[in-house]
Design a protein around this motif. Structure first.
Motif, PDB file in Angstrom:
ATOM      1  N   ALA A 272       0.823  -1.211   0.000  1.00 23.53           N
ATOM      2  CA  ALA A 272       0.000   0.000   0.000  1.00 23.53           C
ATOM      3  C   ALA A 272       0.856   1.261   0.000  1.00 23.53           C
ATOM      4  O   ALA A 272       0.334   2.380   0.070  1.00 23.53           O
ATOM      5  CB  ALA A 272      -0.930  -0.005   1.208  1.00 23.53           C
ATOM      6  N   GLY A 273       2.173   1.076  -0.082  1.00 25.33           N
ATOM      7  CA  GLY A 273       3.081   2.215  -0.102  1.00 25.33           C
ATOM      8  C   GLY A 273       3.364   2.792   1.271  1.00 25.33           C
ATOM      9  O   GLY A 273       3.837   3.923   1.393  1.00 25.33           O
ATOM     10  N   LEU A 274       3.102   1.999   2.312  1.00 22.26           N
ATOM     11  CA  LEU A 274       3.296   2.444   3.690  1.00 22.26           C
ATOM     12  C   LEU A 274       4.455   1.679   4.319  1.00 22.26           C
ATOM     13  O   LEU A 274       4.840   0.601   3.842  1.00 22.26           O
ATOM     14  CB  LEU A 274       2.018   2.219   4.502  1.00 22.26           C
ATOM     15  N   THR A 275       4.986   2.207   5.392  1.00 23.79           N
ATOM     16  CA  THR A 275       6.120   1.578   6.068  1.00 23.79           C
ATOM     17  C   THR A 275       5.661   0.918   7.364  1.00 23.79           C
ATOM     18  O   THR A 275       5.186   1.607   8.278  1.00 23.79           O
ATOM     19  CB  THR A 275       7.210   2.613   6.400  1.00 23.79           C
ATOM     20  N   PRO A 276       5.772  -0.437   7.453  1.00 29.73           N
ATOM     21  CA  PRO A 276       5.405  -1.120   8.695  1.00 29.73           C
ATOM     22  C   PRO A 276       6.268  -0.616   9.851  1.00 29.73           C
ATOM     23  O   PRO A 276       7.479  -0.430   9.708  1.00 29.73           O
ATOM     24  CB  PRO A 276       5.705  -2.597   8.396  1.00 29.73           C
ATOM     25  N   GLY A 277       5.632  -0.404  10.984  1.00 29.01           N
ATOM     26  CA  GLY A 277       6.360   0.050  12.152  1.00 29.01           C
ATOM     27  C   GLY A 277       6.456   1.563  12.249  1.00 29.01           C
ATOM     28  O   GLY A 277       6.740   2.097  13.330  1.00 29.01           O
ATOM     29  N   LYS A 278       6.242   2.240  11.129  1.00 27.99           N
ATOM     30  CA  LYS A 278       6.279   3.706  11.128  1.00 27.99           C
ATOM     31  C   LYS A 278       4.906   4.260  10.785  1.00 27.99           C
ATOM     32  O   LYS A 278       4.281   4.930  11.598  1.00 27.99           O
ATOM     33  CB  LYS A 278       7.314   4.202  10.124  1.00 27.99           C
ATOM     34  N   ASP A 279       4.424   3.957   9.575  1.00 28.28           N
ATOM     35  CA  ASP A 279       3.101   4.439   9.163  1.00 28.28           C
ATOM     36  C   ASP A 279       1.984   3.619   9.792  1.00 28.28           C
ATOM     37  O   ASP A 279       0.920   4.156  10.132  1.00 28.28           O
ATOM     38  CB  ASP A 279       2.974   4.387   7.640  1.00 28.28           C
ATOM     39  N   VAL A 280       2.219   2.333   9.900  1.00 25.25           N
ATOM     40  CA  VAL A 280       1.217   1.422  10.488  1.00 25.25           C
ATOM     41  C   VAL A 280       1.917   0.513  11.495  1.00 25.25           C
ATOM     42  O   VAL A 280       2.823  -0.234  11.132  1.00 25.25           O
ATOM     43  CB  VAL A 280       0.512   0.566   9.412  1.00 25.25           C
ATOM     44  N   LYS A 281       1.504   0.573  12.743  1.00 25.72           N
ATOM     45  CA  LYS A 281       2.052  -0.287  13.790  1.00 25.72           C
ATOM     46  C   LYS A 281       1.398  -1.664  13.712  1.00 25.72           C
ATOM     47  O   LYS A 281       0.235  -1.793  13.319  1.00 25.72           O
ATOM     48  CB  LYS A 281       1.792   0.310  15.172  1.00 25.72           C
ATOM     49  N   VAL A 282       2.133  -2.686  14.092  1.00 21.01           N
ATOM     50  CA  VAL A 282       1.608  -4.056  14.099  1.00 21.01           C
ATOM     51  C   VAL A 282       1.905  -4.703  15.451  1.00 21.01           C
ATOM     52  O   VAL A 282       3.035  -4.632  15.944  1.00 21.01           O
ATOM     53  CB  VAL A 282       2.233  -4.915  12.972  1.00 21.01           C
ATOM     54  N   VAL A 283       0.891  -5.317  16.046  1.00 17.67           N
ATOM     55  CA  VAL A 283       1.045  -6.111  17.266  1.00 17.67           C
ATOM     56  C   VAL A 283       0.445  -7.480  16.994  1.00 17.67           C
ATOM     57  O   VAL A 283      -0.638  -7.584  16.408  1.00 17.67           O
ATOM     58  CB  VAL A 283       0.343  -5.446  18.472  1.00 17.67           C
TER      59      VAL A 283
END
Length: 353
Positions: A272-283
């Protein structure tokens, strides 16, 4: 959560700390785990006061027995592969014959698998149930032959001491709460979250949802904007999250019920052009090696562990059962929380699987 989840003196005295090698290790005087340098220990957090006792103890040695294991899912899932390896190793180290079946997520097959092992003359059964219901007829068949059953990693319908002698697993609701607490920290207490749930009808998925909901509602500033199943699958989770990100580009974070789904989520976020951990957090929840590697690199904010190494604990409990000793009806294992601070240690020690 269940009120009987307390560590009894008998449980501590029995040394209910199990290493992946099959060796039981005691608790020290303060109740802390005695280190063995391997970092893979499965530690009992609580054992129920309610117990079961074999009404007809056996003189037969465990090493002369045949022990069956009914696995629920394909072993491409690292949790399942590690779980099976642990049970196999522990049974074989005890000198017993290991009988194995895999239901590959098919409820009807798990029933027939268990019946097949009963027909083969197993002396005991260790069962990883597919779902919270559907195994009653299998339990009845085992009971009619005097075969004790231990259920592991997922609870299922039935009466302790009648349908099965013990359940061993994690506190799934507490796992959800801890994931929620980690999410609050990752988001600084504010943000919108998409939740990718496990298979519908699974007690694990239900409780992980409940616990997470409780934790984030208490925070006040976090909104769960979507809850959809990913069925524990990487590809399905990727597809679902891609659709959610397209329809709701303001999603700040993703909570997944398993690491397999977290890996799919990472791909969807990147595509989606986003950065995991920066733009979208994941738990996430599990503790697989690949996912913990993403915690170490910062792509995943946190993972609540589910340790799959049930073999030593299950074999030890069977030995106690056949000897006529009391065994706890429910044994809850202690799970770690992996963050960027300790993820590399989990990888180096081998605890991440």
């Amino acid at each position: 959560m269940k009120s009987n989840r307390i560590i009894t003196a008998a449980a501590v005295a029995a040394g209910l700390l199990f290493a992946a090698t099959g060796c039981a290790k005691p608790l020290d005087d303060q109740g802390a785990a005695t280190a063995n340098g391997e970092g893979t220990e499965q530690v009992v957090e609580s054992a129920s006061e309610a117990t079961c006792t074999n009404p007809a103890p056996s003189d037969k040695e465990l090493g002369d027995m045949k022990i069956g294991f009914s696995q629920s899912e394909n072993e491409q899932n690292p949790f399942r592969a590690t779980e099976t390896a642990s049970v196999r190793q522990s049974v074989e180290e005890a000198g017993a014959e290991f009988v194995y079946t895999n239901a590959n997520s098919d409820q009807a097959k798990q029933l027939s698998d268990i019946q097949s092992m009963i027909n083969q003359g197993v002396d005991a059964l260790i069962v990883a149930p597919i779902s919270a219901t559907g195994l009653q007829s299998a339990f009845e068949a085992a009971k009619s032959k005097g075969i004790p059953v231990i259920t592991i990693d997922r609870e299922t319908a039935g009466e302790p001491c009648t349908d099965f002698i013990s359940f061993m697993g994690s506190d799934f609701e507490r796992q959800g709460e801890r994931a929620g607490e980690a999410m609050i920290e990752a988001l600084g207490g504010e943000g919108s979250v998409a939740e990718l749930q496990g298979a519908p009808g699974s007690d694990v998925a239900t409780l992980r949802t409940t616990g997470f909901d409780v934790a984030v509602k208490d925070a006040g500033g976090i909104e769960i904007v979507a809850q959809q199943t990913g069925n524990w699958a990487t590809s399905e989770a990727q597809e679902v999250l891609a659709q959610l990100l397209s329809s709701n580009p303001d999603i700040d974070a993703v909570y997944t019920h398993s690491d397999t789904m977290a890996l799919g989520a990472l791909t969807a976020i990147s595509q989606a052009g986003l950065t995991p951990g920066k733009d979208v957090k994941v738990v996430s929840i599990d503790g697989t090696r690949e996912a913990v590697g993403h915690v170490a690199s910062g792509d995943i904010a946190a993972i609540v562990e589910t340790n799959p190494r049930f073999g030593p604990a299950a074999v030890d409990l069977l030995a106690k059962w056949f000897a006529g000793d009391e065994v706890a009806q429910e044994i809850i294992m202690k799970d770690e929380l992996y963050t960027e601070k300790n993820a590399q240690d989990a990888l180096d020690s081998g605890r991440a699987y």
